[in-house]
Structure formats: C-alpha cells, structure tokens
Design an enzyme around this catalytic site. Structure first.
Site, PDB file in Angstrom:
ATOM      1  N   ARG A   1      32.602  22.170  23.881  1.00 19.32           N
ATOM      2  CA  ARG A   1      34.003  22.279  23.437  1.00 19.32           C
ATOM      3  C   ARG A   1      34.786  21.011  23.765  1.00 19.32           C
ATOM      4  O   ARG A   1      35.607  20.549  22.996  1.00 19.32           O
ATOM      5  CB  ARG A   1      34.677  23.498  24.090  1.00 19.32           C
ATOM      6  CG  ARG A   1      34.499  24.754  23.275  1.00 19.32           C
ATOM      7  CD  ARG A   1      34.761  25.988  24.080  1.00 19.32           C
ATOM      8  NE  ARG A   1      33.660  26.256  24.998  1.00 19.32           N
ATOM      9  CZ  ARG A   1      33.684  27.185  25.938  1.00 19.32           C
ATOM     10  NH1 ARG A   1      34.771  27.912  26.119  1.00 19.32           N
ATOM     11  NH2 ARG A   1      32.645  27.391  26.706  1.00 19.32           N
TER      12      ARG A   1
ATOM     13  N   ARG B   1      32.892  29.245  37.715  1.00 17.75           N
ATOM     14  CA  ARG B   1      32.523  29.062  36.308  1.00 17.75           C
ATOM     15  C   ARG B   1      33.656  28.341  35.601  1.00 17.75           C
ATOM     16  O   ARG B   1      34.820  28.750  35.714  1.00 17.75           O
ATOM     17  CB  ARG B   1      32.246  30.400  35.623  1.00 17.75           C
ATOM     18  CG  ARG B   1      31.878  30.190  34.167  1.00 17.75           C
ATOM     19  CD  ARG B   1      31.246  31.378  33.484  1.00 17.75           C
ATOM     20  NE  ARG B   1      30.718  30.921  32.189  1.00 17.75           N
ATOM     21  CZ  ARG B   1      29.684  31.422  31.563  1.00 17.75           C
ATOM     22  NH1 ARG B   1      29.021  32.416  32.091  1.00 17.75           N
ATOM     23  NH2 ARG B   1      29.297  30.936  30.403  1.00 17.75           N
TER      24      ARG B   1
ATOM     25  N   ASP C   1      30.234  24.975  32.402  1.00 13.54           N
ATOM     26  CA  ASP C   1      30.361  25.351  30.991  1.00 13.54           C
ATOM     27  C   ASP C   1      31.481  24.564  30.316  1.00 13.54           C
ATOM     28  O   ASP C   1      32.457  24.180  30.969  1.00 13.54           O
ATOM     29  CB  ASP C   1      30.640  26.864  30.916  1.00 13.54           C
ATOM     30  CG  ASP C   1      30.383  27.422  29.524  1.00 13.54           C
ATOM     31  OD1 ASP C   1      29.786  26.719  28.695  1.00 13.54           O
ATOM     32  OD2 ASP C   1      30.800  28.567  29.278  1.00 13.54           O
TER      33      ASP C   1
ATOM     34  N   GLU D   1      17.858  30.587  27.948  1.00 15.49           N
ATOM     35  CA  GLU D   1      18.382  30.902  26.605  1.00 15.49           C
ATOM     36  C   GLU D   1      18.799  29.628  25.850  1.00 15.49           C
ATOM     37  O   GLU D   1      18.995  29.657  24.638  1.00 15.49           O
ATOM     38  CB  GLU D   1      19.612  31.829  26.702  1.00 15.49           C
ATOM     39  CG  GLU D   1      19.295  33.272  27.113  1.00 15.49           C
ATOM     40  CD  GLU D   1      19.016  33.435  28.606  1.00 15.49           C
ATOM     41  OE1 GLU D   1      19.573  32.657  29.406  1.00 15.49           O
ATOM     42  OE2 GLU D   1      18.223  34.332  28.970  1.00 15.49           O
ATOM     43  N   ASN D   2      18.965  28.509  26.576  1.00 16.64           N
ATOM     44  CA  ASN D   2      19.448  27.282  25.924  1.00 16.64           C
ATOM     45  C   ASN D   2      18.445  26.665  24.938  1.00 16.64           C
ATOM     46  O   ASN D   2      18.804  25.804  24.145  1.00 16.64           O
ATOM     47  CB  ASN D   2      19.845  26.215  26.960  1.00 16.64           C
ATOM     48  CG  ASN D   2      21.155  26.520  27.678  1.00 16.64           C
ATOM     49  OD1 ASN D   2      21.387  26.090  28.804  1.00 16.64           O
ATOM     50  ND2 ASN D   2      22.038  27.266  27.030  1.00 16.64           N
ATOM     51  N   TRP D   3      17.196  27.164  24.962  1.00 18.32           N
ATOM     52  CA  TRP D   3      16.196  26.644  23.999  1.00 18.32           C
ATOM     53  C   TRP D   3      16.616  26.953  22.569  1.00 18.32           C
ATOM     54  O   TRP D   3      16.145  26.317  21.629  1.00 18.32           O
ATOM     55  CB  TRP D   3      14.822  27.272  24.250  1.00 18.32           C
ATOM     56  CG  TRP D   3      14.201  26.869  25.550  1.00 18.32           C
ATOM     57  CD1 TRP D   3      14.087  27.650  26.663  1.00 18.32           C
ATOM     58  CD2 TRP D   3      13.607  25.611  25.890  1.00 18.32           C
ATOM     59  NE1 TRP D   3      13.462  26.950  27.672  1.00 18.32           N
ATOM     60  CE2 TRP D   3      13.146  25.694  27.218  1.00 18.32           C
ATOM     61  CE3 TRP D   3      13.404  24.422  25.191  1.00 18.32           C
ATOM     62  CZ2 TRP D   3      12.522  24.646  27.869  1.00 18.32           C
ATOM     63  CZ3 TRP D   3      12.772  23.365  25.838  1.00 18.32           C
ATOM     64  CH2 TRP D   3      12.340  23.490  27.161  1.00 18.32           C
TER      65      TRP D   3
HETATM   66  C1  FPP Z   1      27.476  23.889  29.144  1.00 19.44           C
HETATM   67  O1  FPP Z   1      28.165  23.321  28.107  1.00 19.44           O
HETATM   68  C2  FPP Z   1      26.568  23.064  29.853  1.00 19.44           C
HETATM   69  C3  FPP Z   1      25.210  23.049  29.733  1.00 19.44           C
HETATM   70  C4  FPP Z   1      24.410  23.592  28.624  1.00 19.44           C
HETATM   71  C5  FPP Z   1      24.426  22.507  30.797  1.00 19.44           C
HETATM   72  C6  FPP Z   1      24.281  21.019  30.775  1.00 19.44           C
HETATM   73  C7  FPP Z   1      25.017  20.446  31.888  1.00 19.44           C
HETATM   74  C8  FPP Z   1      25.155  19.156  32.020  1.00 19.44           C
HETATM   75  C9  FPP Z   1      24.561  18.196  31.073  1.00 19.44           C
HETATM   76  C10 FPP Z   1      25.945  18.617  33.153  1.00 19.44           C
HETATM   77  C11 FPP Z   1      25.149  18.443  34.372  1.00 19.44           C
HETATM   78  C12 FPP Z   1      23.878  17.760  34.217  1.00 19.44           C
HETATM   79  C13 FPP Z   1      23.053  17.471  35.226  1.00 19.44           C
HETATM   80  C14 FPP Z   1      21.836  16.662  34.992  1.00 19.44           C
HETATM   81  C15 FPP Z   1      23.358  17.949  36.590  1.00 19.44           C
HETATM   82  P1  FPP Z   1      28.062  24.030  26.698  1.00 19.44           P
HETATM   83  O2  FPP Z   1      27.258  23.138  25.815  1.00 19.44           O
HETATM   84  O3  FPP Z   1      27.561  25.408  26.839  1.00 19.44           O
HETATM   85  O4  FPP Z   1      29.573  24.039  26.273  1.00 19.44           O
HETATM   86  P2  FPP Z   1      30.255  24.975  25.187  1.00 19.44           P
HETATM   87  O5  FPP Z   1      30.243  26.365  25.758  1.00 19.44           O
HETATM   88  O6  FPP Z   1      31.628  24.404  25.083  1.00 19.44           O
HETATM   89  O7  FPP Z   1      29.471  24.856  23.923  1.00 19.44           O
END
Ligand code: FPP
Length: 253
Positions: A37, A201, A33, A80-82
C-alpha cells in the site's frame, strides 16, 4: 489502557526515556504489513515498498537491540505469500537473501544471533544457502536473538511439532501423557525463547495471519495504522510505552 494524551504528544527522546524507566518486554514480535500500500500510494511498484520495508526492519532491529530486548521476531514471508505474483515472490526472496548477507557484519558487531524460522521446502537453494551461512556465523552470538519468520506458518509450525512428538511416541521414547504445554513449547521453532510479551502489527489490519499461534496465547496486541515503511523508533517506543501501562493478568484477576 491507552496512553494519556500527554504521552501521545511526547517527543521521541522523552518517549525513549519513559520506556527505559520501566521493564521492557523480553520478546517483541512484529507483523510488518503495508509495504504494498505504501508503494501504491506513491505510484510505485509494490516491490519498492518492500525495499523501503527493509530499511524499517533495520531501524527497528537497532532500536530493539539498544533497548536490551532479548528476542525479536519479524514476520518476513508467510507460507501464504507464495500466492503473490511470481515476480514479487522472487524479489522478496532476493531481498531477504541480500539483506541478511549485507547485515552480517552488523549482526556480528551487535552480538545478535539470527534464527530463520519456517519451512525450508520451496525456498530456492541459493536463498537457503545464504540463510544457513548467516545462521551458522551468528550461532555463537549471545546478545539478542532475531527470529526471522520466513516461509513461516503458525499451523505448519504446530504440525511439525506434533509430527516430531508423534515420532518420539512411535519410537517408544515418549508416553502420550508426558506431552504437556512445556513439551509442545520446546518442540516449536522458537524453542528456548519466552513467549512474545507484545505483538505489533502495522497498517491497521486486526488479524493474526497465522503468526506464532501457540506462542501468543497471552501476548498483548498493539495495532497501528502506520504502514511498515513509515514505521520508526517513535512508533516503536509508543507501542512499548502503552504495553508498559497495561495490566497483564494471564487469565487471573
Ligand atoms: C507486508 O507488506 C510485508 C511483507 C510481505 C513482508 C516483507 C517484509 C519486508 C520486505 C520488510 C522486512 C524485510 C526483511 C528482510 C527483514 P504487504 O506486501 O503485505 O503490504 P500490503 O498489505 O499493503 O499489500
């Protein structure tokens, strides 16, 4: 029990030595995560954080493999990331597809088996084809298993497992009272793997976010404020060294 202050001050080499001197976790799970940020803090678009996050993932895979840990599960994209902006979603899809394709030679050289876990629905066809190819190529590898949770949700995983068991009951192949913890475990996407011993995490959030809900019943949790793109071997060794000092009782005394 936290690390002794002396341990916190240990350098990477000393920490690695400490970690190597004691039993390592068999299965490590990571919620990566803080990419967004990390980028925002630098005035960069969020996607720049994801690109940098891929580098951390590569470093961690290498370090975990070098420690002889048998299973690593990385949370790459949740169900949920969609809901993120379309551009970020499609960039994450492309990044994942490109990354696993680029990593194939190293996965083979390291004898790592890649298993992408999650639902296929909604995943673009080209991405699905790329994933299937790398899973097929690495299927016979006998070293570390790398579970990449992609379009993954812990509740979805349980729903899928229960549906499959219900089908077996309906077909007369299974009696309801034969359903036990072992059968549920072996009906999950992670069938055959031990439950994670340690869940890391990054970025300081104190939540599980629908990750491996069944499997983490007795998992040790370690949360660091470090953002994923800044996470490196030193942080990994600290997490494992602290895990090694914990007294796991599994509900006993
Ligand atoms: C969280 O950051 C990360 C993700 C949504 C997952 C994506 C992960 C990667 C691209 C790294 C690993 C990739 C591979 C192919 C192994 P966030 O966007 O939720 O951060 P935030 O909470 O600061 O917004």
């Amino acid at each position: 029990m936290p690390l002794k202050p002396g341990h916190v001050a240990l350098g990477e080499t000393e920490l690695l030595e400490l970690v190597r001197s004691q039993p390592r976790p068999q299965h490590l799970a990571v919620i990566m995560d803080g990419n967004g940020r990390w980028a925002t803090q630098r005035g960069l678009p969020r996607v720049a954080g994801h690109s940098e996050g891929v580098k951390s993932a590569r470093t961690v895979v290498r370090a975990v493999d070098a420690l002889g840990i048998r299973y690593l599960t990385l949370y790459a994209f949740s169900s949920e990331n969609w809901s993120r902006p379309g551009e970020e979603v499609s960039m994450l899809m492309t990044l994942l597809e490109r990354s696993i394709h680029q990593e194939l030679p190293e996965l083979m050289a390291r004898n790592i088996r890649l298993q992408v876990i999650g639902r296929a629905d909604g995943v673009p066809h080209t991405v699905k084809r790329g994933i299937d190819h790398v899973m097929y190529e690495t299927a016979g590898n006998t070293g570390m298993t790398l579970f990449m949770a992609f379009n993954y949700g812990g509740r979805d995983e349980l729903v899928d497992a229960f549906r499959e068991l219900a089908r077996q009951v309906q077909a007369g192949k299974l009696r309801p009272d034969e359903i036990d913890e072992h059968l549920i475990s072996t009906s999950l996407y992670t069938a055959g793997a031990p439950d994670p011993d340690l869940l890391i995490r990054t970025s300081g959030e104190m939540r599980i976010s629908n990750f491996l809900l069944w499997q983490i019943a007795y998992t040790e949790l370690w949360v660091t404020p470090v953002l994923w793109p800044d996470f490196g071997p030193h942080d990994l060794y600290r997490a494992i060294a602290e895990y090694q000092r914990r007294d796991r009782r599994f509900g006993g005394v």
